[in-house]
Design a protein around this motif. Sequence first.
Motif, PDB file in Angstrom:
ATOM      1  N   ILE A 113       0.896  -0.776   0.217  1.00 25.68           N
ATOM      2  CA  ILE A 113       0.028  -0.231  -0.061  1.00 25.68           C
ATOM      3  C   ILE A 113       0.862   1.256  -0.023  1.00 25.68           C
ATOM      4  O   ILE A 113       0.570   2.455   0.304  1.00 25.68           O
ATOM      5  N   ILE A 114       1.858   1.343   0.540  1.00 26.98           N
ATOM      6  CA  ILE A 114       2.891   1.915   0.119  1.00 26.98           C
ATOM      7  C   ILE A 114       3.144   3.089  -0.380  1.00 26.98           C
ATOM      8  O   ILE A 114       3.460   1.949  -1.704  1.00 26.98           O
ATOM      9  N   GLY A 115       2.805   3.717  -0.514  1.00 25.08           N
ATOM     10  CA  GLY A 115       2.976   5.204  -1.989  1.00 25.08           C
ATOM     11  C   GLY A 115       2.143   5.964  -2.739  1.00 25.08           C
ATOM     12  O   GLY A 115       1.033   6.336  -1.256  1.00 25.08           O
ATOM     13  N   THR A 116       1.886   6.419  -3.971  1.00 26.62           N
ATOM     14  CA  THR A 116       1.180   7.194  -3.489  1.00 26.62           C
ATOM     15  C   THR A 116      -0.217   6.671  -4.925  1.00 26.62           C
ATOM     16  O   THR A 116       0.289   6.759  -6.260  1.00 26.62           O
ATOM     17  N   TRP A 117      -1.111   6.958  -4.476  1.00 26.16           N
ATOM     18  CA  TRP A 117      -2.799   6.021  -5.811  1.00 26.16           C
ATOM     19  C   TRP A 117      -3.298   7.699  -5.483  1.00 26.16           C
ATOM     20  O   TRP A 117      -3.882   7.843  -4.603  1.00 26.16           O
ATOM     21  N   VAL A 118      -3.608   7.270  -6.958  1.00 30.24           N
ATOM     22  CA  VAL A 118      -5.175   8.282  -7.376  1.00 30.24           C
ATOM     23  C   VAL A 118      -6.321   7.629  -7.639  1.00 30.24           C
ATOM     24  O   VAL A 118      -6.452   6.452  -8.452  1.00 30.24           O
ATOM     25  N   LEU A 119      -7.453   8.069  -7.753  1.00 29.43           N
ATOM     26  CA  LEU A 119      -8.630   7.789  -7.660  1.00 29.43           C
ATOM     27  C   LEU A 119      -8.923   7.731  -9.249  1.00 29.43           C
ATOM     28  O   LEU A 119      -8.506   8.836  -9.763  1.00 29.43           O
ATOM     29  N   THR A 150      -6.160  11.592  -3.722  1.00 32.82           N
ATOM     30  CA  THR A 150      -5.178  10.635  -3.604  1.00 32.82           C
ATOM     31  C   THR A 150      -4.640  10.483  -2.274  1.00 32.82           C
ATOM     32  O   THR A 150      -5.700  10.762  -1.071  1.00 32.82           O
ATOM     33  N   PHE A 151      -4.798   9.227  -2.248  1.00 31.72           N
ATOM     34  CA  PHE A 151      -4.333   8.406  -0.714  1.00 31.72           C
ATOM     35  C   PHE A 151      -2.921   8.702  -1.345  1.00 31.72           C
ATOM     36  O   PHE A 151      -2.303   7.953  -1.885  1.00 31.72           O
ATOM     37  N   THR A 158      -6.814  13.761   0.335  1.00 29.88           N
ATOM     38  CA  THR A 158      -6.664  14.331  -0.028  1.00 29.88           C
ATOM     39  C   THR A 158      -8.368  13.667  -1.096  1.00 29.88           C
ATOM     40  O   THR A 158      -8.324  13.498  -1.708  1.00 29.88           O
ATOM     41  N   VAL A 159      -9.901  14.782  -1.131  1.00 29.53           N
ATOM     42  CA  VAL A 159     -10.456  14.461  -2.080  1.00 29.53           C
ATOM     43  C   VAL A 159     -11.095  15.936  -2.524  1.00 29.53           C
ATOM     44  O   VAL A 159     -11.083  17.242  -1.661  1.00 29.53           O
ATOM     45  N   TRP A 160     -11.572  15.379  -3.543  1.00 35.88           N
ATOM     46  CA  TRP A 160     -12.521  17.179  -3.830  1.00 35.88           C
ATOM     47  C   TRP A 160     -13.578  15.983  -4.774  1.00 35.88           C
ATOM     48  O   TRP A 160     -13.807  15.014  -4.560  1.00 35.88           O
ATOM     49  N   GLU A 161     -15.068  16.847  -4.010  1.00 33.31           N
ATOM     50  CA  GLU A 161     -15.991  16.374  -4.437  1.00 33.31           C
ATOM     51  C   GLU A 161     -16.828  17.499  -6.045  1.00 33.31           C
ATOM     52  O   GLU A 161     -17.125  18.301  -5.983  1.00 33.31           O
ATOM     53  N   TYR A 208      -7.109  15.579   4.995  1.00 32.91           N
ATOM     54  CA  TYR A 208      -7.575  14.149   5.692  1.00 32.91           C
ATOM     55  C   TYR A 208      -6.203  13.841   6.143  1.00 32.91           C
ATOM     56  O   TYR A 208      -5.387  13.405   5.407  1.00 32.91           O
ATOM     57  N   GLY A 209      -5.467  14.058   7.000  1.00 40.65           N
ATOM     58  CA  GLY A 209      -4.720  13.708   8.025  1.00 40.65           C
ATOM     59  C   GLY A 209      -3.506  14.468   7.541  1.00 40.65           C
ATOM     60  O   GLY A 209      -4.139  15.274   7.837  1.00 40.65           O
TER      61      GLY A 209
END
Length: 133
Positions: A25-31, A59-60, A70-73, A87-88
């Motif tokens: 899970i370590i890394g940068t993840w994009v929706l 992104t996570f 980070t969340v945009w809706e 968040y975080g």
Amino acid sequence: MPLLLIACGDSDGNRNTNNEPLDPIIGTWVLVNEKIVGGDWGNSCRGCFMENDAGSPDTFVFTSSEVTKTVWECENDGSLCTELTVYGPGNWENIGSNIYEIEGEPLQVTFIGNNQMQTPFEDGDIVQTWERQ
């Protein structure tokens, strides 16, 4: 003749973890996708991930000990529903069986190869697909 043993290592006693595998899970993840699998979400905001959306994709970012999301809706038409929310950073832990605990909350993860993962959202009504960057 006496036998002389010499050991090399950290003088501060820290363990060398270079040979241990990194958590996947370590890394940068994009929706990259959201799929509604239950519930009535017809007029609700959604994650911004489509090409012409006003916001940026969620992104996570997982480091070895912390995570930031980070969340945009966006509205269904791609216009912005909610400004950027961060968040975080918060602590996370792999508790086994592809379940991670983030600030005490469980997150079930399904890895798809090395570069994608899926996570449930809104009590499992939505499945989010994330891509490693």
